[in-house]
Design an enzyme around this catalytic site. Structure first.
Site, PDB file in Angstrom:
ATOM      1  N   ASP A  55      -2.693   6.858   2.733  1.00 22.53           N
ATOM      2  CA  ASP A  55      -2.714   8.225   3.255  1.00 22.53           C
ATOM      3  C   ASP A  55      -2.994   8.290   4.746  1.00 22.53           C
ATOM      4  O   ASP A  55      -2.718   9.283   5.392  1.00 22.53           O
ATOM      5  CB  ASP A  55      -3.864   8.991   2.578  1.00 22.53           C
ATOM      6  CG  ASP A  55      -3.415   9.666   1.302  1.00 22.53           C
ATOM      7  OD1 ASP A  55      -2.228   9.989   1.196  1.00 22.53           O
ATOM      8  OD2 ASP A  55      -4.270   9.880   0.427  1.00 22.53           O
TER       9      ASP A  55
ATOM     10  N   HIS B  29      -8.085  -0.284  -4.926  1.00 27.67           N
ATOM     11  CA  HIS B  29      -6.805  -0.054  -5.586  1.00 27.67           C
ATOM     12  C   HIS B  29      -5.755  -1.148  -5.290  1.00 27.67           C
ATOM     13  O   HIS B  29      -5.041  -1.578  -6.202  1.00 27.67           O
ATOM     14  CB  HIS B  29      -6.354   1.349  -5.157  1.00 27.67           C
ATOM     15  CG  HIS B  29      -5.106   1.876  -5.756  1.00 27.67           C
ATOM     16  ND1 HIS B  29      -4.897   3.215  -5.935  1.00 27.67           N
ATOM     17  CD2 HIS B  29      -3.981   1.282  -6.180  1.00 27.67           C
ATOM     18  CE1 HIS B  29      -3.705   3.412  -6.460  1.00 27.67           C
ATOM     19  NE2 HIS B  29      -3.126   2.256  -6.617  1.00 27.67           N
TER      20      HIS B  29
ATOM     21  N   THR C  45     -10.099   6.534  -9.283  1.00 26.45           N
ATOM     22  CA  THR C  45      -9.286   5.671  -8.429  1.00 26.45           C
ATOM     23  C   THR C  45      -8.238   4.970  -9.289  1.00 26.45           C
ATOM     24  O   THR C  45      -8.503   4.623 -10.449  1.00 26.45           O
ATOM     25  CB  THR C  45     -10.161   4.625  -7.681  1.00 26.45           C
ATOM     26  OG1 THR C  45      -9.349   3.477  -7.387  1.00 26.45           O
ATOM     27  CG2 THR C  45     -11.351   4.155  -8.490  1.00 26.45           C
ATOM     28  N   GLY C  46      -7.086   4.768  -8.690  1.00 28.85           N
ATOM     29  CA  GLY C  46      -6.004   4.083  -9.385  1.00 28.85           C
ATOM     30  C   GLY C  46      -6.313   2.621  -9.679  1.00 28.85           C
ATOM     31  O   GLY C  46      -5.549   1.933 -10.361  1.00 28.85           O
TER      32      GLY C  46
HETATM   33  C1  GLC Z   1      -6.939   7.815  -2.043  1.00 28.31           C
HETATM   34  C2  GLC Z   1      -5.786   8.694  -2.497  1.00 28.31           C
HETATM   35  C3  GLC Z   1      -4.577   7.855  -2.828  1.00 28.31           C
HETATM   36  C4  GLC Z   1      -4.234   6.915  -1.713  1.00 28.31           C
HETATM   37  C5  GLC Z   1      -5.430   6.092  -1.298  1.00 28.31           C
HETATM   38  C6  GLC Z   1      -5.157   5.254  -0.069  1.00 28.31           C
HETATM   39  O1  GLC Z   1      -7.412   7.078  -3.115  1.00 28.31           O
HETATM   40  O2  GLC Z   1      -6.142   9.452  -3.628  1.00 28.31           O
HETATM   41  O3  GLC Z   1      -3.486   8.692  -3.097  1.00 28.31           O
HETATM   42  O4  GLC Z   1      -3.180   6.098  -2.124  1.00 28.31           O
HETATM   43  O5  GLC Z   1      -6.518   6.939  -1.013  1.00 28.31           O
HETATM   44  O6  GLC Z   1      -4.965   6.020   1.061  1.00 28.31           O
END
Ligand code: GLC
Length: 798
Positions: free
Chosen positions: A492, A642, A707-708
């Protein structure tokens, strides 16, 4: 230093010392009503939406930590001394009082032993009922008769989070409380269809609905005047701030126990409160609901069970990582102690990725999410970066003719379709993979034919939606043929504004190949040829433009300057450029190995892999906001969690199981259980990031749960390390493990059958299956799909 332990048998994390450095949270509820609750019973409830339908209040980011909460006070009516079952809010000396918090799957249990009274507060929300139950048990172990008072406490919230935090000239006079038939009802005069209630299994001896009457001026939840007095003041009012406190006096003979239940629910007294009060005054119904909830999770956790030589992996994959990934899908990413309302709906990329982790344990919710995301997809090919899927649902006109002064205007689909300036280049690409994975898991090929409207008008089949996503990326490329970064890509804070992103091109290549496998099933020959050609073109551009000598570039700025090059002093190497070059299949083996070696050399730390290094110290708006974040924090050179699983997957692609496990173990929260003085956050949840080596607090983890990372680590372990992957032609088994693993077992339920899989590694390999037997017979790999209801034994030799 540690504060608790993993109780694997009960699938609980047990906190034995309540003064953990930050709130350690859990999630109650699996459907519409949710409570985010800390190890000290602090937290808040919302119904469906953290923005619009708050139930109890929270003072985020405040002091003391996580106030208010869902509390139970106990008072010794002979001495006047009082305490709470959770350590806070009263906060007795925990060398004298013993406190335990057990966070389980969608329930939390608080235990307290003080002054000879053993107290227990189990909190959960039944699978199908919008009520939070507090099951209280008290036992008198003091050897003498005791006279006690028990009080509940919650602070109600105004309904909309904005109204709850501003413009009090309106909100303070718009909701009120009343008490009848033992039930507190909280109503919204401005929103006449909304009520909450607070009830109990007993006839109260006193009650308070007015917060300030219960707490008293210049006091707090630590020392409410009602508790000090041993009696509430039976307050109700129209307007003001409201609470739910019900009081019961009890007498306990030595060794005697008693049980009480409190109920916090959504709906009016007449329609819901009275029915629910009756239902759960019968404790057998409480027990039955708790059993149902346990069963709900037993079903989920039985879909894939692993038993490997890595204890932390077993615990996290069998319980916590799955639980975290499910939580992200069910509640989206906007209800926590970090995201406390104000943003709701779905983040396009976030939800698309979260889905991928749990297509097997939650086929219905993931499908619902996919449909929502498709509705937020435009016919231009891009997705709406952040949108509320409610906008696309048929409007229920709940209150015709009444204009509400404080309510935010209802959006119309046309209001929320944003233009190119807000498009993130990666957003919709993720959806291609999640939809294809969903179908591979669940076998519903017809899903590709379903017709779904586009957000901006018109409609297309699911299959057509996917082609538009791939075509969009093919169209939006820069001079080098690399995809434009647009507003941002996965990162982001990398706002290339007209520049190009290697990650998006790698993702594009990856998604095209995933799509082709589905197109093959559907016999779409023309498209297969078209997209194979597209993939080749993407690969060529990547290989021609992005190699930096030892690793891959992260992209180019608008003015054509390289990002992530050894020629720079800061931001020399980026993790995602390497992992995605490899996991997408773009990089040839030689470059792939070099790139991943560079990751190990430059980005590894004992807490995980850094996102980039060295962190940026000077703002540079051509690169983006990432250069304006402090060094070592978040996107500027922290250990952003992530992307870590992508490195594990990339190493598995290279067949380097030892390295994959090294990367997995480094960031595994389980492994940091005894380093809480450094980590601070929950050891059972991945956090969004961990402070990087360029920050003084290196190792400190922040932003748990949403978080993903969870979905991706679940995928990395189950499909790549353990290598069990559903495909169209059968169950593929291709592990990539540490060479010292001698064997491991997996039970996988898939398409109605159960596969009991034993994998032996007699020659200490990292990758490569030499033989598969199904029920004693040699089998191909993937193992052909077996009939529904059958159970097969699979023996794999590496
Ligand atoms: C946050 C956002 C995600 C993005 C990540 C890295 O976790 O929710 O969408 O990919 O930041 O910027």
């Amino acid at each position: 230093m540690k504060y608790g332990f993993f109780d694997d048998k009960n699938k609980e994390y047990v906190i034995e010392r309540p003064d953990v450095p930050v709130s350690w949270t859990n999630y109650l509820g699996v459907k519409d009503l949710c409570t985010v609750i800390s190890h000290n019973a602090g937290g808040y409830s919302f119904y469906k939406s953290t923005e619009h339908q708050r139930v109890t209040r929270f003072r985020p980011n405040g002091v003391p930590l996580d106030r208010p909460g869902h509390y139970v006070y106990i008072r010794d009516d002979e001495t006047g001394e009082y305490w709470s079952i959770s350590w806070q809010p009263v906060g007795k000396d925990f060398n004298k009082a013993k406190y335990i918090c057990r966070h389980g799957l969608s329930y939390s249990k608080f235990e307290c032993d003080y002054q000879g009274i053993k107290a227990e507060q189990l909190m959960f929300i039944p699978v199908e009922e919008d009520v939070e139950l507090w099951d209280i048990k008290l036992t008198n172990n003091s050897g003498k008769p005791r006279k006690l008072s028990v009080f509940s406490y919650v602070e109600f919230s105004f309904h909309h989070v904005e109204i709850d935090n501003q413009n009090f000239q309106m909100s303070l006079y718009a909701s009120g409380s009343n008490f009848k038939n033992g039930i507190i009802e909280y109503d919204f005069f401005y929103e006449p269809w909304t009520f909450h209630y607070f009830a109990s299994s007993f006839t109260p001896d006193s009650y308070d609905c007015v917060r300030d009457k219960f707490i008293g001026n210049y006091r707090s939840e630590t020392n409410p005047i009602a508790i000090e007095n041993g009696i509430c003041s039976n307050s109700t009012e129209l307007g003001g701030n409201h609470c739910g406190s019900l009081h019961k006096k009890i007498e306990l003979a030595p060794n005697e126990s008693t049980r009480l239940v409190f109920m916090l629910g959504v709906g009016s007294r007449e329609e819901k409160g009275e029915v629910v009060k009756e239902q759960f005054s019968d404790f057998a119904n409480v027990d039955a609901e708790f059993k149902k909830l346990k069963h709900y999770w037993e079903e989920k956790t039985s879909v894939l069970k692993v038993c490997t030589p890595n204890k932390g992996l077993n615990s996290m994959i069998n319980t916590w990582t799955l639980y975290q990934a499910e939580t992200c899908v069910v509640w989206s990413r906007f209800g926590s102690f970090i995201e406390t309302g104000g943003r709701v709906g779905l983040g396009y990329r976030d939800t698309s990725q979260d889905i991928m982790g749990v297509t097997h344990t939650n086929p219905n919710k993931t499908k619902e999410r996919i449909l929502e995301l498709l509705q937020g997809h435009t016919s231009y090919g891009y997705g709406l970066h952040l949108f509320d899927p409610e906008v696309f649902k048929p409007k229920e006109d709940k209150l015709p003719g009444v204009k509400l002064p404080t309510v935010v205007p209802t959006s119309d689909p046309s209001d929320i379709v944003h233009g190119m300036e807000d498009v993130c280049a990666d957003d919709a690409i993720w959806l291609v993979a999640s939809i294809c994975e969903w179908v591979e898991e669940n076998g519903e090929l017809e899903f590709f034919d379903e017709v779904i409207p586009y957000a901006n008008g018109g409609e297309g089949t699911v299959y057509e939606h996917l082609t538009k996503i791939l075509d969009f990326s093919a169209k939006h490329v820069g001079q080098t043929g690399i995809c434009k970064g647009l507003r941002a890509d996965w990162n982001d804070c990398l706002n290339l504004g007209g520049g190009e992103s290697s990650m998006v091109s790698f993702m594009h290549y990856w998604a095209i190949n995933i799509f082709i496998k589905s197109a093959e099933q559907l016999g779409q020959d023309e498209d297969i040829a078209k997209y194979k050609e597209m993939a080749e073109k993407v690969k060529k551009s990547c290989e021609n433009e992005l190699w930096d000598g030892e690793w891959y570039l992260r992209g180019f700025t608008k003015s054509g300057k390289k990002i992530g090059t050894h020629q720079d002093e800061e931001g020399k190497i980026f993790l995602n450029a390497q992992t995605w070059a490899v996991l997408s299949g773009v990089a040839d083996t030689e470059r792939a190995e070099k790139a991943m070696n560079a990751v190990d050399e430059h980005l590894y730390s004992k807490y995980g892999l850094h996102l980039l290094t060295p962190a940026y110290s000077t703002p540079n708006d051509e690169i983006g906001y990432v250069t304006r974040v402090y060094k070592g924090i978040k996107e500027n050179g922290s250990i952003f969690s992530h992307p870590n699983p992508w490195a594990v997957i990339a190493e598995c692609e290279l067949g380097r199981g030892n390295r994959a496990m090294k990367f997995y173990d480094a960031i595994l929260p389980f492994n940091q259980n005894d380093k809480i003085e450094i980590r601070q956050s929950e050891p059972y949840s991945y956090c969004q990031f961990i402070m990087g080596k360029d920050h003084t607090a290196h190792g400190r983890a922040r932003h748990p749960w949403l978080t993903g990372t969870a979905a991706w680590f679940y995928t990395a372990v189950t499909k790549h390390i353990l290598g069990i992957k559903p495909t169209y032609s059968g169950l593929m088994i291709d592990p990539c493990i540490p060479s010292d693993w001698e064997e491991f077992d997996v039970i996988r339920k898939w398409r109605g059958a159960t596969y009991n899989i034993k994998i032996k590694n007699p020659n200490n390999k990292e990758k490569g299956v030499s033989e598969i037997k199904v029920n004693g017979e040699i089998s191909s790999n993937p193992i052909p799909i077996v009939s529904k209801g059958s159970e097969v034994n699979v023996e794999v030799t590496m």
